[in-house]
Each structure stands twice: as C-alpha cells, then as structure tokens.
Design an enzyme around this catalytic site. Structure first.
Site, short mmCIF file in Angstrom:
data_model
loop_
_atom_site.label_atom_id
_atom_site.label_comp_id
_atom_site.label_asym_id
_atom_site.label_seq_id
_atom_site.Cartn_x
_atom_site.Cartn_y
_atom_site.Cartn_z
N HIS A 72 0.84 -1.20 0.00
CA HIS A 72 0.00 0.00 0.00
C HIS A 72 0.88 1.25 0.00
O HIS A 72 1.78 1.39 0.82
CB HIS A 72 -0.91 0.02 1.22
CG HIS A 72 -2.04 -0.96 1.15
ND1 HIS A 72 -3.09 -0.95 2.03
CD2 HIS A 72 -2.29 -1.98 0.30
CE1 HIS A 72 -3.94 -1.93 1.74
NE2 HIS A 72 -3.47 -2.56 0.67
N TYR A 203 -8.94 4.66 8.11
CA TYR A 203 -9.06 4.96 9.53
C TYR A 203 -10.16 6.01 9.67
O TYR A 203 -9.96 7.18 9.31
CB TYR A 203 -7.75 5.49 10.08
CG TYR A 203 -6.64 4.46 10.19
CD1 TYR A 203 -6.34 3.88 11.42
CD2 TYR A 203 -5.90 4.08 9.07
CE1 TYR A 203 -5.33 2.93 11.53
CE2 TYR A 203 -4.88 3.13 9.17
CZ TYR A 203 -4.60 2.56 10.41
OH TYR A 203 -3.61 1.63 10.52
N PRO A 295 -3.24 -1.14 18.95
CA PRO A 295 -3.06 -1.51 17.55
C PRO A 295 -3.25 -0.37 16.55
O PRO A 295 -2.96 -0.54 15.37
CB PRO A 295 -4.14 -2.59 17.33
CG PRO A 295 -5.19 -2.27 18.35
CD PRO A 295 -4.45 -1.75 19.54
N LYS A 299 2.14 -1.06 15.16
CA LYS A 299 3.55 -1.12 15.53
C LYS A 299 3.98 -2.41 16.24
O LYS A 299 5.18 -2.65 16.40
CB LYS A 299 3.89 0.06 16.44
CG LYS A 299 3.80 1.41 15.76
CD LYS A 299 4.78 1.51 14.63
CE LYS A 299 4.46 2.64 13.68
NZ LYS A 299 4.90 2.39 12.33
N TYR A 387 4.25 6.12 10.34
CA TYR A 387 3.48 4.95 9.93
C TYR A 387 4.34 3.94 9.19
O TYR A 387 4.24 2.73 9.41
CB TYR A 387 2.29 5.36 9.06
CG TYR A 387 1.23 4.30 8.96
CD1 TYR A 387 0.24 4.17 9.94
CD2 TYR A 387 1.20 3.41 7.90
CE1 TYR A 387 -0.73 3.18 9.86
CE2 TYR A 387 0.23 2.42 7.81
CZ TYR A 387 -0.73 2.32 8.79
OH TYR A 387 -1.68 1.32 8.71
#
Length: 397
Positions: A72, A203, A295, A299, A387
């Site tokens: 992604h 998200y 979560p 990580k 990220y």
C-alpha cells in the site's frame, strides 16, 4: 543440551531472531509452549513497515509475502463523511507498507527454521530460567508439558515469550520499572468473506466511534469498530455490526462498504505497556515480553522485529569481536524506538477514537487536530514518517 542462544517463544520476535542469528552463523534453540498448529492457526492482522518487509527479503523468507502481501502506497483518514488520503510513498521518499497477516509471517519463519535444520521445540512446559545473572544461564523445561525435566545451557537467553511469559519476571522488581496505560475502549474485529471495499486502509473517525477497514486477502476482509472496554460480544449480532459500520464509514461521494458473511469476530482490549530495562545479566527481552502498544499505530510486530535486529547485532559483535558494548546498550537503543512507537500509537488512538469523557471543548480540539494533520504538509509528513517506520537510532551513551 547446549547452545549459544536460548530463545523462549516462537512468536515474531523469537522466530525472527533465530533466523537473524542463523544468517550470522550463531546457534540457537527455540522453546515454545504452543503447538505448531496453534501458532499458525491463530489469525492476527499485520501491517509490515518498510524495514520489516525489507528484512524478510534480505533473510530469504519473503517468497509468500511477495506473492500474497498487498503493498500500500497510502492510507486514508476519514471524518465528516469525507476521506483524506495520506500518500505514504510520496511523503517518505518511496517507503510503503505491506499488508501481510502476522500468522503468515510466522508460517514463513517456522518453515525457514525447519528447512535450515534449526532446533525448535513445540509444546514445552514448566519453563524455568536459572542463573540469568551469570555467564552460564540455563533454561529448564519439559517436552510436551508432561515429560522429564530437561536443561538447556547457553550463553544468552532471549525472552520472546509475550506479556504473560516467565522471562520478564526474572528481571528483579528492584531493577525494573513497568509503565502501563489501559484505554477505556476496545476493538471489535471481524473477518468477512467479501472483496475489498477499499484499495487502502481506512481509519475512520465518527461521532459514534472509530472504525478501520483493512484487508486479509482478495476474498477475506478484516474490519474493526470501536466498542466500550467492557462490552460483550453477545451484544453484537452480525446485523448490528454491519449497520454500525455503515454509519461510521458513510461518505458523501457514493463510497460503499461491501458486506459478506462474518466468519470470525472477537473483542480485543487496548493498552500500552513498557518494561525498563529490557535486559538483566544474560537475559534480553524482546517483543511483547517488553512492550505492548495499542493496535491503532500498527507497531506491535514491527517493534518486535526492530528489537531482535538490535539484539542480533549485539550477539554477533560479542562472538566475532569479543565486544559486549552493543549488548550492554541493548535497552537504551531499543527503548528509544519503543517510546517513539508508544507516542505514535497513543497519538493515533487519541486522535481517531471517540472519548466518552471529552468535554465539548476537548471534542472540538480533537476535530481541529484531524483537520490540521490532513491539510498541513508537515502534519501529513509526520503521520507518514511514523506509519512506515522510524529507523533504529543506534546511538550509545
């Protein structure tokens, strides 16, 4: 039995450490309380940072990931019925993430371990760590949990046995400090037989709570929604789950959530935890044995991998150069990255979840922060950099 490194636990940290040590010509034995089937059948989501995916390729365990993993280039933040894409690749100079489930990573590492003739003992019980503060630590255990007590003598012990394993308890209480935070929300996660609703992770922030659209494969989707920390799975019928997801994910541009039969659902609590130090004598903690992250920041597995990269370097330097400085700096180096990951995971959790105890003022601040990070080049770059994974800071004091 005798080996150079005894590894307690065949999770991401233990298995990756064994593979790293093998690549450097260092012997190890893995002791695992679960069976191989239990490990490989426990379904866990996985977002691999660029560094984790690169390491799997470097170690020669990436064939299935390269075929089945989904790379992604970005993620989406969604709020006020509108999506805001964060272009990870563009903002980080080409870095991306790979969606590849944790249990698939474990399958690859177990297969590689067996193929190279490395020793891994499943279904062991009564594991006891002895003399960890000496130059000859030992591990006692029973095969198949009901066999005779055996002993493994080693130079180092890697405690990769998760939060509830025995390793951390062998760092004396007078020496260790434990930091923890329990969040007032949980995630209800489902696996659904459905094609992807989105090419990238979503998200979503909503007045009714957070939702996350992820993926497992072209046929199976992984989706989460925020629920109360004390909620009961019995309260959530399939119809209620889909209805709530539609409400939290709806947009004004015609986007549609694709439904399908729910084949698994569970509620997972959210917490943060850090143990400092991560080492004592010849014992070194890695992964969930040393730290837990919520979560939201994706990580957990990646921190486990970065821990063992540092540990493997220290062990290699000890054997090849007779120098223990890198081992002595293990906690210092790891904890810098751990705390940055804790910061990011807590930030993402606070930013994206609905907080029942927020005042109207705090609620408006949260929405202003979402507006800022999705409209500011600096805000976008900060989310993207964290990220895809921060580099290991190898400084030593």
């Amino acid at each position: 039995m005798r080996t150079q490194v005894a590894i307690i636990g065949a999770g991401p940290a233990g298995l990756m450490l064994a593979q790293l040590l093998h690549s450097k010509g260092i012997e190890s034995v893995i002791l695992e309380s679960r069976t191989r089937a239990e490990i490989e059948e426990t379904i866990r989501a996985g977002v691999l940072e660029q560094g984790t995916a690169d390491l799997m390729r470097e170690l020669g365990v990436a064939d299935r990931m390269n075929r089945l993993g989904q790379v992604h280039d970005g993620i989406e933040f969604r709020f006020h019925r509108k999506g805001h894409r964060i272009n990870l690749k563009e903002l980080t100079g080409g870095k991306r993430v790979t969606i590849y489930a944790q249990h698939e990573v474990l399958k690859d590492l177990i297969s590689a371990r067996i193929a190279t003739g490395g020793e891994i003992l499943f279904d062991v019980g009564d594991v006891r760590l002895l003399d960890v503060d000496t130059e000859l630590p030992r591990v006692q255990f029973r095969r198949h949990k009901d066999g005779e007590l055996e002993e493994l003598v080693c130079d180092f012990i890697a405690g990769c046995d998760g939060f509830h394993g025995p390793s951390r308890q062998h760092i004396p209480q007078r020496v260790r400090t434990e930091y923890s935070e329990v969040f007032p929300m949980s995630w209800l996660g489902i696996l659904a037989e459905a094609p992807p609703s989105s090419p990238e992770l979503i998200y979503a922030h909503h007045d009714r709570g957070f939702a996350l659209v992820s993926t497992r494969s072209p046929e199976i989707q992984r989706i989460y929604l925020q629920v109360d920390a004390h909620d009961d799975l019995a309260n959530w019928s399939d119809d209620r789950i889909w209805s709530e997801l539609h409400r939290r994910l709806e947009t004004d541009d015609g986007w549609t959530l694709i439904e399908g039969p729910i084949i698994q659902k569970s509620i997972v609590g959210m917490r943060s935890f850090v143990c400092d130090p991560m080492q004592y004598g010849r014992l070194f903690l890695a992964g969930d044995a040393a730290h837990i992250v919520p979560p939201t920041g994706a990580k957990g597995l990646n921190l486990a991998v970065s821990d063992v990269v540092v540990l493997a370097k220290g062990i290699e330097t000890y054997y090849k150069q007779g120098n223990a400085e890198w081992l002595q700096a293990y906690s210092e180096i790891c904890l810098r990255r751990v705390w940055k990951a804790e910061r990011f995971s807590n930030y993402m959790t606070s930013l994206l979840h609905r907080h029942a105890n927020h005042s109207p003022f705090q609620r408006r601040i949260q929405l202003a922060e979402l507006d800022y990070v999705t409209s500011s080049p600096v805000g976008l770059a900060s989310i993207a950099e964290n990220y895809v994974g921060l580099p290991i800071d190898w400084r030593r004091s």
